[in-house]
Design a protein around this motif. Structure first.
Motif: not given
Ligand SMILES: NC(=O)c1ccc[n+]([C@@H]2O[C@H](COP(=O)([O-])OP(=O)(O)OC[C@H]3O[C@@H](n4cnc5c(N)ncnc54)[C@H](O)[C@@H]3O)[C@@H](O)[C@H]2O)c1
Length: 329
Positions: A240-241, A303-304, A298-299, A291-293
């Motif tokens: 996903m990233p 950010r989407p 917390g990094d 969003e879950t990542l």
């Protein structure tokens, strides 16, 4: 009889869960050293007749040869799913991958319903509804009541905590009779084509549940990888990233959509570029996973992309809605 005494001890969670990495290592050891138990999935339930659920139901009916009850709260989704199953089976027959008899036997094993209560006689259920935590939790709370007390309760979530989904099966956190049977079988898209399945245990998941899930996925002809219950697990923590960065490149004008896809397709030997892949997965699913990542790890590097959010706001969800980064008929 106490509520715990009713359940076979082989399906109970370990009383002393450790940290994720210790648990993963210990589960890996148990997978390789403990003899397989006699648990057999004779009947499967699948919830959600979308692109993943339909694929899981079809492959289970064909390869594992078990009867499948496919549940969706939308009759339209069920009709669409069955029509797609017919199309896929006919295609395989015409390409001589399967015989007409196999196609007919597969189709006959598929039963559809809009009622979750029809899952009262299954040995395993695989949930594949949209990636919305509250929806999955609500469904697992119901499954704990509806399904037989030996049934494996699996989720196809892409990124949501298995521990949290398992928690929804009970109001009493010390009662692991249902939560120890919750596990993730994360199939890859498209299910009939992709061999890999990621298997993830929550803190409550018993080793026997994990083994039963692996055994059934193998019966479906899949190759399993075991990963820990951290946001995104393995597959989407990596994938996903990459997709999100491609969308940021589009958003900030680093390249046009075709250039982004072409360089990755022709430069890294993948079958499709990241924007095409995002359309194929579903942009709502991609956003939910990012969003879950982002929240779970917390990094800020997770950010989407703003553009991804805008596309979802516009209802441009990719192939399934007719428009995403590309247009589909
Ligand atoms: N799309 C992918 O590439 C992919 C890959 C791996 C995992 N997943 C995961 O699989 C799950 C399903 O994704 P999808 O792409 O198949 O979604 P989808 O939108 O194609 O299908 C979801 C289906 O669930 C049904 N549904 C919604 N609410 C329901 C309810 N309360 N009860 C019964 N059915 C209900 C919908 O009608 C729809 O048919 C998600 O958790 C997703 O993250 C998706």
């Amino acid at each position: 009889m106490t509520s715990l005494a009713r359940f076979p001890s082989r399906l109970m969670a370990s009383p002393k869960p450790g940290v994720a990495s210790q648990r993963l290592a210990s589960l890996g050891r148990q997978l390789s050293t403990t003899p397989p138990r006699a648990f057999e999935v004779k009947k499967l339930g699948v919830i959600g007749a979308g692109q993943m659920g339909l694929g899981i139901a079809l492959v289970a009916a064909q390869k594992a040869q078990v009867p499948v009850t496919l549940v969706d709260n939308s009759q339209t989704s069920l009709d669409k799913g069955l029509a797609f199953a017919d199309k896929l089976l006919a295609k395989d027959v015409s390409k001589q991958k399967i015989t007409e008899e196999v196609a007919k036997a597969t189709r006959d094993r598929l039963k559809v319903t809009t009622q979750l209560s029809d899952l009262s006689d299954v040995d395993m259920v695989i949930e594949a509804v949209p990636e919305i935590p509250s929806l999955k939790e609500q469904i697992f709370a119901q499954l704990a009541q509806i399904c037989p007390q030996h049934a494996i309760l699996a989720t196809n979530t892409s990124s949501i905590s298995i521990t949290k989904i398992a928690r929804a099966t009970t109001k009493d956190a010390t009662d692991t009779s249902a939560s120890s049977r919750v596990v993730s079988t994360h199939f890859m898209n498209p299910v009939p084509v992709q061999k890999g399945v990621e298997i993830i245990s929550g803190l409550q998941t018993s080793p026997e549940t994990l083994k039963a899930a692996v055994a059934f996925c193998e019966k479906m002809g899949k190759i399993c990888s075991v990963s820990a219950d951290v946001p995104g697990f393995l597959a989407n923590r990596i994938l996903m990233p990459y997709i999100n960065e491609a969308i940021i490149c589009l958003e900030t004008g680093v390249g046009k959509r075709e250039d982004i896809d072409n360089i990755m397709k022709n430069g890294t030997n993948v079958p499709m570029g990241p924007l095409t892949l995002a359309d194929f997965i579903g942009l709502d699913t991609c956003l939910a996973i990012m969003e879950t990542l982002h929240v779970g790890l917390g990094d800020s590097k997770y950010r989407p992309s703003v553009l991804l959010r805008q596309y979802v706001d516009a209802g441009w969800l990719g192939k399934k809605s007719g428009r995403g980064f590309y247009e589909y008929k």
